[in-house]
Design an enzyme around this catalytic site. Structure first.
Site, PDB file in Angstrom:
ATOM      1  N   GLU B  48      -8.629 -27.745 -54.536  1.00 35.46           N
ATOM      2  CA  GLU B  48      -7.276 -28.280 -54.336  1.00 35.46           C
ATOM      3  C   GLU B  48      -6.306 -27.425 -55.133  1.00 35.46           C
ATOM      4  O   GLU B  48      -6.502 -27.234 -56.337  1.00 35.46           O
ATOM      5  CB  GLU B  48      -7.133 -29.699 -54.904  1.00 35.46           C
ATOM      6  CG  GLU B  48      -8.087 -30.723 -54.367  1.00 35.46           C
ATOM      7  CD  GLU B  48      -7.983 -32.024 -55.177  1.00 35.46           C
ATOM      8  OE1 GLU B  48      -6.847 -32.524 -55.381  1.00 35.46           O
ATOM      9  OE2 GLU B  48      -9.028 -32.533 -55.623  1.00 35.46           O
ATOM     10  N   ASP B  59      -0.647 -39.041 -61.444  1.00 33.68           N
ATOM     11  CA  ASP B  59      -1.478 -38.187 -62.293  1.00 33.68           C
ATOM     12  C   ASP B  59      -1.549 -38.686 -63.728  1.00 33.68           C
ATOM     13  O   ASP B  59      -0.637 -39.345 -64.219  1.00 33.68           O
ATOM     14  CB  ASP B  59      -0.903 -36.758 -62.282  1.00 33.68           C
ATOM     15  CG  ASP B  59      -1.338 -35.991 -61.034  1.00 33.68           C
ATOM     16  OD1 ASP B  59      -2.548 -35.731 -60.913  1.00 33.68           O
ATOM     17  OD2 ASP B  59      -0.469 -35.691 -60.181  1.00 33.68           O
TER      18      ASP B  59
END
Ligand SMILES: Cc1ncc(COP(=O)(O)O)c(C=O)c1O
Ligand SMILES: Cc1ncc(COP(=O)(O)O)c(C=O)c1O
Lengths: 416, 258, 416, 258
Positions: B48, B59
């Site tokens: 990714e 996140d």
């Protein structure tokens, strides 16, 4: 006009704005809230309890005050003010947190989290949590913790834990991100008490619904006092909760000019202000869970914002307002930091009111426009909060030398 | 070769497959390239490439910092696409764009898909784009032969998992636990049960992410799913002692360098 | 019981307390005020305008709030609170100044002066002066100016001139003397807006009359909420205006225990507190225009006083209260600084209320007595003001280290 | 010799008569005595000895400070009485107690009058004791042969002046203007008219005070009343250069030393 009568398949959308853009992990939680909020809305007992709590705890209804001196001085429209500053904790934020407090209880949750910029919403949430017996954590950008220590002090004493957020610009938007992070972890027992009419659906609807009490009261009161509806209604717009709150009282009547007043900061230009609609520096984007106008660059990364009023210093805007603006139902203007300083001084000295720096933005525009209106026209300004809690910011804004000397002296007392 | 065929082929070599992650421009594109070289040496199957976003609300702390610093250093979306093109050209592993929806929304869905395609990506992961909002983008992806990685999570109802399964393509990303990226997940019975639930609603290869960091995790995933997704653990290694630590990290996972 | 139904030849006396002891030069001015006030009292239009102004400008009626959490925690009586903190300017002081503002206008005067200790009354008076368009000078002891700079800042911005009084202890009582000096010079155009129910007749009567709105409202409200009259009513007593204000609502009913809560400071002992009646360190004297219990030495010179709450830190006491105390109609208790600190923390954390340090004295006594009362008994506490304006004092009182660091840092920003 | 006879006798010597003032214990009793010696040398007719009070609300800044400092140095009421006794014994001028009512109230009216009498005072001035509140004290004074000095002021109505005149004994103190002690009064037609009004309501000798400070003032008072009352001006002189300045001050008034 029912703003919340969504088109089929467009729940949570106001025109092209709004929606729910959240990590999949929150889907169930959001569904739960939507469901519970629907129930509340359809339960007359809920609103009754809500109103009673606000009456007994926060002193609602807040009055509408006529400002004869200021009106006379400006020589135009008669100016009236809706006094949200008189609420417990000093601003309209309590209307929302009490509503969400009741919702939290109904959801069976025992912990609340909230973001705060200026500290008003955090202060209100910490207060509500103490009252309802919830555990409470407030996320606040480190920059704001540093400049708004008084509010932190009160939040902590009210029993809340205040976390200084170290990410990003270390201000309001970063505190929101941090709340979302806490929430994706702790949604089992935690409700996120979002402070303004932004974020993912159903928050804009929910917060608007709770803030509509301002407009309901104001409509009745201005008719009682002035005998008719106002010609123009002014409210400052940070996230856009106090404004949508008062505007809802006047949306059904045509010919009422609803004016949203944004933070003009140092004037137009990327990074110099926090105006999403009055200036033309924002564009549509998706962030923090919803689609609206954001102050962002071409890559879709958010810009720094600037305002004398921490509570208006935010990148996005209530999607309902974006929609109403697009359809010319709400006009947008911006007030610069300098104009705010002058208006604040004027309002204090002529009427004995101390609006919050946020609310002063609404006064700026009203004061600018009143003189060119006729004497039998009526202006209603929403005074969303009081300024006396923000003495550090106001004293800095007004560059008061005695104040500086006092602080230096106080620091001396505390030792070096 | 389409992604399912790719996965079938790779699975013959080992289990589980591996997907790793870098944040574009953090600490720098040069460092990213060095990390990817090591990952390639250890035979990673997917990578990714996270396009930094100013509001990375899904996140954890380490990636938040990485996103922020990358932007602060001046990383632009255009550079991320260029970097992606260089990476797909150079390495064998498949590359996914990872990021937040605003990056795609702001440039426009068509441009986004076109540029991804041009840069050689096989798909993308946009954790803040729910399937209801993704119809147009998904349709464009399908046309372009890209797949959107759909996330399944432990809080989803069966009803919801079914809906997610119905639109998933290429692979499914099973989020092992609540929370954000970064902290450790206990690969327990609970996770196994959750993965079984996912299995019921999709036949696609199942990736498992959030907190995967050691050999036991890989064994667990090998037994219960298809792809181990390693994010923070690798970045942590890089931050501690760059090539050396990242190398040691992969060795510690029981992998061997080619 | 009509407190103000004076005996023949004893106008202004409550038993042996009260009276008018002023320099001859003020006789005509005082007569004028007495006359005008009589007129106002007998003019229903006056009270109507007074009530309307307080409603529209200050948000009255202030609510009565039930404190379920605190009541449960203490395990005794149900505690209710009258919320004077929700008034504009943050305390009950506005009730008095609005009344005296109307009186000033009726007297045809254009300038007001006032003493202030904590700053609340000065703040309220400056606000009223801005609203009524009066020139305004506030006298404040230099010590208080130094420690209460925030209030000075607001008063100045409201257009008042604030004079730092350099005489005596440089606190409240010295500010009163300075007002009297200004008044004997400028009575032609100046009304002295005395801040509490002390001083020469008709001030105790007048201030009590204006503050009686607290008791009138509270009586009605507690009946609505709790179904009956309270068993005990607690109010802090500085000069004694908020206390007489609420007590007047409950004086006609027997068996209501009215409790005045004084500043116990560091405990009994000359010079260690500001308790005139609960401790036994005061004696009857005549000063500052009236006869009452004063904290004085054998020569009749006044003692230093001490309290964590600047607004209670005063040598004399409302002569009406002295009289009611003598006749066992009002009970007096004292709360020490340490007890106040603890009670403040408890009330903030359990109910989300931030009482002023002054008002916290009433909470201390209520909290001490509630547990030994039965669960169906009812306590009413007058929360005379909010504490958030006094962050400097409260943060000092609670010895908050983050706060100290913040102030030092702020001082750094301002340069050395 | 009663006070009216005393005044009649003194008036033969000069006009106007003079009343001066010291604050007991300020700067010290020793200094007070030195001031009084000079006053005596200049033939002052009356002296007010002010008993310091902590709340001197009718006094101007200089006397406020004097009251406060005297108390701060520890001056007690008992010392003031002792001092008064020494003064009346030593000097020919008549002595009045001046102060605030609480001093009398606190010790009790009878004790106050008894102690004044014992210390040789001829009367007292209590500016914060209105006549309505003074009945008992006045009765006791009369018995003891002391007189309370009643003040008449420019704001009084004729009706009020009449009441004041009716209870006055010994002399009347006409307050030349609004305000506190200390600042200058312009001895104008306005003051003359006021004194005429006082005259209508009393036959007692009229003293004029508040801001009397120079020869013109004395001449004005000689023409319109009987006694010039000098307060702050003398203390100011003493503070500037003690004996020397006080001496010069009296000389400046056109008085000669005996
Ligand atoms: C007093 C006050 N007014 C206005 C705002 C702006 O928020 P909104 O636009 O949601 O009313 C804030 C936010 O903190 C505030 O504190
Ligand atoms: C909040 C508050 N409560 C009480 C008092 C005490 O005054 P009173 O006894 O007149 O009510 C003050 C005086 O400043 C005050 O500010």
């Amino acid at each position: 006009m029912d703003l919340f009568d969504f088109e089929e398949g467009r729940e949570g959308y106001y025109g092209q704005y709004g929606g729910t853009f959240l990590p999949e992990i929150l889907t169930t939680t959001i569904e739960e809230i939507k469901h519970c909020f629907r129930e509340c809305k359809n339960d007359p007992g809920f609103w009754a309890e809500y109103e009673q709590l606000l009456q007994e705890y926060s002193g609602r209804p807040t009055p509408v005050t006529h400002l004869p001196n200021l009106s006379r001085k400006l020589g135009g429209a008669q100016i009236y003010v809706k006094r949200e500053d008189l609420n417990h904790t000093g601003s309209h934020k309590i209307n929302n947190v009490i509503g969400q407090g009741l919702l939290t209880r109904r959801l069976g949750k025992t912990r609340v989290i909230a973001e705060t910029g200026a500290g008003q919403h955090g202060f209100a949430t910490a207060t509500m949590a103490a009252k309802f017996g919830f555990e409470c954590k407030i996320y606040m950008g480190e920059v704001d913790v540093k400049r708004q220590r008084p509010n932190v002090f009160w939040m902590e004493n009210l029993g809340a834990e205040v976390v200084a957020v170290q990410d990003g610009q270390k201000t309001l938007k970063d505190a929101i991100n941090e709340c979302l992070r806490d929430w994706v972890t702790n949604m089992a027992n935690t409700h996120y008490v979002l402070g303004t009419a932004c974020g993912p659906h159903p928050f804009p609807e929910m917060v608007s619904y709770f803030q509509s009490i301002i407009g309901r009261e104001a409509k009745r009161q201005i008719h009682e006092l002035a005998g008719r509806a106002p010609d123009r209604v002014y409210a400052c717009v940070g996230g856009g909760s106090n404004s949508i709150g008062i505007f809802q009282g006047f949306m059904d009547e045509d010919n009422i000019d609803l004016v949203g007043c944004e933070a003009g900061g140092m004037g137009p230009g990327l990074g110099r202000h926090a105006s999403r609609l009055a200036y033309h520096d924002a564009s549509v984007g998706v962030a923090q869970g919803y689609k609206t106008y954001f102050l962002q660059n071409d890559d879709g990364n958010m810009l720094e914002t600037q305002s004398i009023a921490a509570g208006l210093d935010y990148i996005g805007i209530n999607p309902i307002l974006a929609h109403l603006w697009e359809h010319k139902k709400v006009r947008f203007e911006a007030a610069t930091n300098d104009e705010v300083r002058e208006a604040l001084k004027l309002v204090m000295a002529t009427e004995g009111l101390i609006p919050a720096l946020e609310s002063t933005h609404a006064f700026v525009t009203a004061i600018a426009e009143a003189p060119s209106m006729s004497k039998d026209e009526i202006i209603l300004v929403n005074m969303s909060g009081r300024g006396d809690k923000d003495i550090f910011t106001v004293a800095d804004a007004l560059e008061d030398d005695h104040w500086k000397a006092f602080i230096k002296n106080k620091a001396g007392e505390y030792g070096r | 070769m389409d992604v399912e065929a790719y996965i079938r082929a790779r699975k013959k070599v080992r289990a589980p497959l591996l997907m790793t992650h870098v944040v574009c421009g953090y600490p720098s594109f040069e460092d990213n390239m060095k990390e990817l070289e090591i990952m390639a040496q250890y035979g990673v199957d997917f990578v990714e490439l996270q396009f930094p976003f100013s509001e990375p609300s899904a996140d954890g702390p380490l990636f938040v910092k990485a996103n922020q610093e990358s932007i602060d250093h001046g990383t632009r979306v255009a550079q991320c696409f260029e970097f992606m093109a260089r990476v797909t050209e150079r390495f064998d592993f498949k590359v996914l764009m990872m990021g937040y929806y605003n990056t795609a929304f702001k440039m426009g869905h068509e441009a986004f898909i076109k540029r991804l395609k041009a840069a050689g990506a096989c798909g993308y992961i946009l954790p803040d784009l729910p399937i209801e909002e993704a119809k147009e983008l998904h349709a464009l992806s399908e046309e372009a032969g890209l797949f959107p990685v759909i996330l399944m999570t432990p809080t989803n109802t069966d009803e919801r998992l079914e809906k997610l399964g119905a639109v998933a393509k290429g692979m499914v990303y099973a989020v092992a636990r609540k929370g954000v990226t970064g902290s450790k997940t206990e690969m327990s019975n609970e996770v196994a049960t959750f993965l079984e639930r996912c299995r019921k609603h999709t036949d696609l290869p199942l990736g498992v992410g959030f907190g995967v960091s050691n050999r036991e995790d890989l064994d667990f995933i090998a037994a219960n799913a298809d792809i181990a997704i390693i994010g923070t653990a690798a970045l942590k290694a890089w931050e501690s002692d760059r090539e050396k630590a990242l190398d040691a990290f992969f060795t510690g996972l029981g992998l061997t360098k080619s």
